[in-house]
Design a protein around this motif. Sequence first.
Motif, mmCIF file in Angstrom:
data_model
loop_
_atom_site.group_PDB
_atom_site.id
_atom_site.type_symbol
_atom_site.label_atom_id
_atom_site.label_comp_id
_atom_site.label_asym_id
_atom_site.label_seq_id
_atom_site.Cartn_x
_atom_site.Cartn_y
_atom_site.Cartn_z
ATOM 1 N N GLU A 104 14.645 16.426 11.247
ATOM 2 C CA GLU A 104 15.120 17.042 10.006
ATOM 3 C C GLU A 104 15.246 18.560 10.127
ATOM 4 O O GLU A 104 16.109 19.154 9.503
ATOM 5 C CB GLU A 104 14.196 16.701 8.829
ATOM 6 N N VAL A 125 9.757 7.442 4.895
ATOM 7 C CA VAL A 125 10.891 7.179 5.778
ATOM 8 C C VAL A 125 10.417 6.903 7.198
ATOM 9 O O VAL A 125 10.935 5.999 7.865
ATOM 10 C CB VAL A 125 11.908 8.349 5.747
ATOM 11 N N SER A 169 12.079 10.240 -1.557
ATOM 12 C CA SER A 169 11.217 9.695 -0.497
ATOM 13 C C SER A 169 10.502 10.823 0.232
ATOM 14 O O SER A 169 11.018 11.931 0.354
ATOM 15 C CB SER A 169 12.046 8.914 0.524
ATOM 16 N N LEU A 190 16.761 4.889 4.843
ATOM 17 C CA LEU A 190 17.230 5.609 3.654
ATOM 18 C C LEU A 190 18.251 4.802 2.851
ATOM 19 O O LEU A 190 18.719 5.262 1.813
ATOM 20 C CB LEU A 190 17.871 6.943 4.067
ATOM 21 N N ARG A 226 17.643 15.219 5.613
ATOM 22 C CA ARG A 226 16.636 15.756 4.700
ATOM 23 C C ARG A 226 17.132 15.721 3.255
ATOM 24 O O ARG A 226 16.402 15.312 2.346
ATOM 25 C CB ARG A 226 16.263 17.191 5.076
ATOM 26 N N ARG A 246 17.057 12.168 2.014
ATOM 27 C CA ARG A 246 15.682 11.720 1.760
ATOM 28 C C ARG A 246 15.161 12.295 0.451
ATOM 29 O O ARG A 246 14.591 11.579 -0.393
ATOM 30 C CB ARG A 246 14.767 12.141 2.916
#
Length: 99
Positions: free
Chosen positions: A41, A26, A21, A59, A13, A16
């Motif tokens: 996540e 993702v 993002s 990612l 998380r 990201r």
Amino acid sequence: MVLLREELGDVLRSARRARGSTLRDVSARASVSLGYLSEVERGEKEASSELVASICQALDLPMSVVFSEIALRADRAERASAPVALPVANRDETVVSAA
């Protein structure tokens, strides 16, 4: 207690979000459902190694970096918890504390 699924979720998380993002971005790139990625996540699902690899690729993040971060977090958590002293017998069978 350190749970791998929770630490993995936190690391993914954070990565990201640092990249700006969305879950939708993702999930599309990793070919995983948005709901499942969200559960990963949040540390609610145990992700397979294939899924972790796919998310890391989406990612643009090496898995080694993810696992290194998890190891650092686990180390910090273990050091923060109080050590447990176990009784240890010495040669003359007298019990002494190991702490």
